[in-house]
Design a protein around this motif. Structure first.
Motif, PDB file in Angstrom:
ATOM      1  N   LYS A  93     -20.700  -4.116 -33.416  1.00 22.94           N
ATOM      2  CA  LYS A  93     -19.335  -3.530 -33.700  1.00 22.94           C
ATOM      3  C   LYS A  93     -19.519  -2.010 -33.962  1.00 22.94           C
ATOM      4  O   LYS A  93     -18.814  -1.265 -33.704  1.00 22.94           O
ATOM      5  N   LYS A 134     -19.565  -0.223 -30.698  1.00 27.41           N
ATOM      6  CA  LYS A 134     -18.311  -0.105 -30.172  1.00 27.41           C
ATOM      7  C   LYS A 134     -17.380   0.979 -30.962  1.00 27.41           C
ATOM      8  O   LYS A 134     -16.804   1.718 -30.194  1.00 27.41           O
ATOM      9  N   LYS A 193      -7.306  -1.059 -25.906  1.00 32.21           N
ATOM     10  CA  LYS A 193      -8.529  -1.329 -26.185  1.00 32.21           C
ATOM     11  C   LYS A 193      -8.437  -1.850 -27.799  1.00 32.21           C
ATOM     12  O   LYS A 193      -9.186  -2.764 -28.111  1.00 32.21           O
ATOM     13  N   ASP A 231      -7.234  -5.447 -27.723  1.00 37.86           N
ATOM     14  CA  ASP A 231      -8.419  -6.508 -27.164  1.00 37.86           C
ATOM     15  C   ASP A 231      -9.181  -6.624 -28.211  1.00 37.86           C
ATOM     16  O   ASP A 231      -9.865  -7.689 -28.303  1.00 37.86           O
ATOM     17  N   TRP A 232      -9.642  -5.674 -29.060  1.00 33.52           N
ATOM     18  CA  TRP A 232     -10.581  -6.079 -30.078  1.00 33.52           C
ATOM     19  C   TRP A 232      -9.757  -6.507 -31.209  1.00 33.52           C
ATOM     20  O   TRP A 232     -10.700  -7.200 -32.388  1.00 33.52           O
ATOM     21  N   ASP A 291     -11.072 -10.253 -32.655  1.00 34.17           N
ATOM     22  CA  ASP A 291     -12.322 -10.394 -33.227  1.00 34.17           C
ATOM     23  C   ASP A 291     -12.466  -9.423 -34.440  1.00 34.17           C
ATOM     24  O   ASP A 291     -13.186  -9.830 -35.570  1.00 34.17           O
ATOM     25  N   SER A 292     -11.730  -8.273 -34.584  1.00 36.76           N
ATOM     26  CA  SER A 292     -11.968  -7.542 -35.825  1.00 36.76           C
ATOM     27  C   SER A 292     -11.276  -7.983 -37.133  1.00 36.76           C
ATOM     28  O   SER A 292     -11.828  -7.824 -38.196  1.00 36.76           O
TER      29      SER A 292
END
Length: 232
Positions: A155, A158, A198, A201-202, A205-206
C-alpha cells in the motif's frame, strides 16, 4: 486582514493568555507587540502595503506548498510530519498577508494599478489562486499525518506513486496559473477523472484500513483542489 494598523487586546483574564496571544501575533507578518501591561497588549503593523505584491506572495506560497508535497511523497522514508506542520504555518502566514493586501488594493484600486498594474478582477483572480494553494498545503499536511499510521509495504508503494503523480499534477497546473496558459490548464482538466477512477478502484481495499481510507479521502480532496486551481 481588514487593514487595521493597531490591535489592542484588553481584559482582566489577559495574564493567563499572554503566551497564546503572543503566538497569534507572531503568526501574522509584520505585526509586533509594542506595549504590554497586566491587562493590555498593544500590537502594531509595520508594513507599507503599497510595497506588497499579491502575485509575489502567491509565488512564495507555491514554493513552500511544492516543498510540502515533495516531503509528503517521502513520508514513508522519512517521518517529516513536524517539518510539514511548520511549513504549513508559513503558508498560512503568507495567505493572511495576501488576504490583507487584496482587500487593501480593492479599497485603493488606483494604488493597485499604479504600483502593480493590477485591476480588481486580477486581484480577485490572485486571491482565488492563493486560496487553492493554501488549501493544497493543508491537505499535504493531513496526508502526511495519516501516512504515519501502520500501512503495508504494498500500500505504501501505491500511495507513494500516486502522490508523485499529484505532485506533477500540481506543478503543471500552478505553472499554467502563473503564466496564464489556458491551453495547458485545459490539458490538465481531464486529470481529475483519471485520478478519481484510480481512487475508486482502491476504495474497497482501503476501507479495510481506516487510516488508509482517510488518507484516500484526503488525496481525493487534493485532486479536487488542484482541478479547481486549474479552472481559475
Amino acid at each position: 486582514i481588514n487593514n487595521y494598523n493597531k490591535i489592542i487586546f484588553k481584559g482582566k483574564e489577559l495574564r493567563g493568555k499572554v503566551k497564546e496571544l503572543q503566538s497569534v501575533i507572531q503568526n501574522l507578518i509584520a505585526l509586533e507587540i509594542m506595549e504590554q501591561t497586566t491587562d493590555t497588549i498593544v500590537a502594531k503593523v509595520f508594513l507599507d502595503m503599497e510595497t506588497v505584491s499579491v502575485n509575489e506572495l502567491v509565488r512564495k506560497m507555491d514554493i513552500v506548498t511544492r516543498t510540502m508535497l515533495k516531503e509528503a511523497c517521502e513520508i514513508f522514508k522519512d517521518d517529516n510530519y513536524e517539518s510539514l506542520n511548520e511549513r504549513d504555518k508559513d503558508v498560512n502566514r503568507l495567505y493572511f498577508l495576501h488576504s490583507r493586501a487584496v482587500l487593501f488594493y480593492l479599497d485603493n484600486p488606483m494604488k493597485a494599478v499604479k504600483s502593480h498594474k493590477l485591476n480588481p478582477s486580477a486581484l480577485l483572480r490572485a486571491h482565488k489562486i492563493a486560496f487553492y494553494v493554501e488549501a493544497v498545503a493543508d491537505e499535504a499536511r493531513r496526508i502526511a499525518r495519516y501516512a504515519r499510521e501502520e500501512i503495508s509495504a504494498a500500500k505504501k508503494k501505491k500511495i507513494e506513486d500516486f502522490l508523485l503523480e499529484i505532485l506533477n499534477y500540481y506543478t503543471t497546473t500552478i505553472k499554467a496559473a502563473h503564466t496564464s496558459d489556458e491551453n495547458l490548464a485545459l490539458e490538465q482538466a481531464d486529470c481529475k477523472e483519471i485520478f478519481y477512477k484510480k481512487l475508486k478502484d482502491w476504495e474497497e481495499d482501503s476501507k479495510k484500513t481506516p487510516d488508509v481510507y482517510k488518507l484516500m479521502n484526503r488525496m481525493q480532496r487534493i485532486v479536487s483542489l488542484i482541478h479547481n486551481l486549474g479552472r481559475v
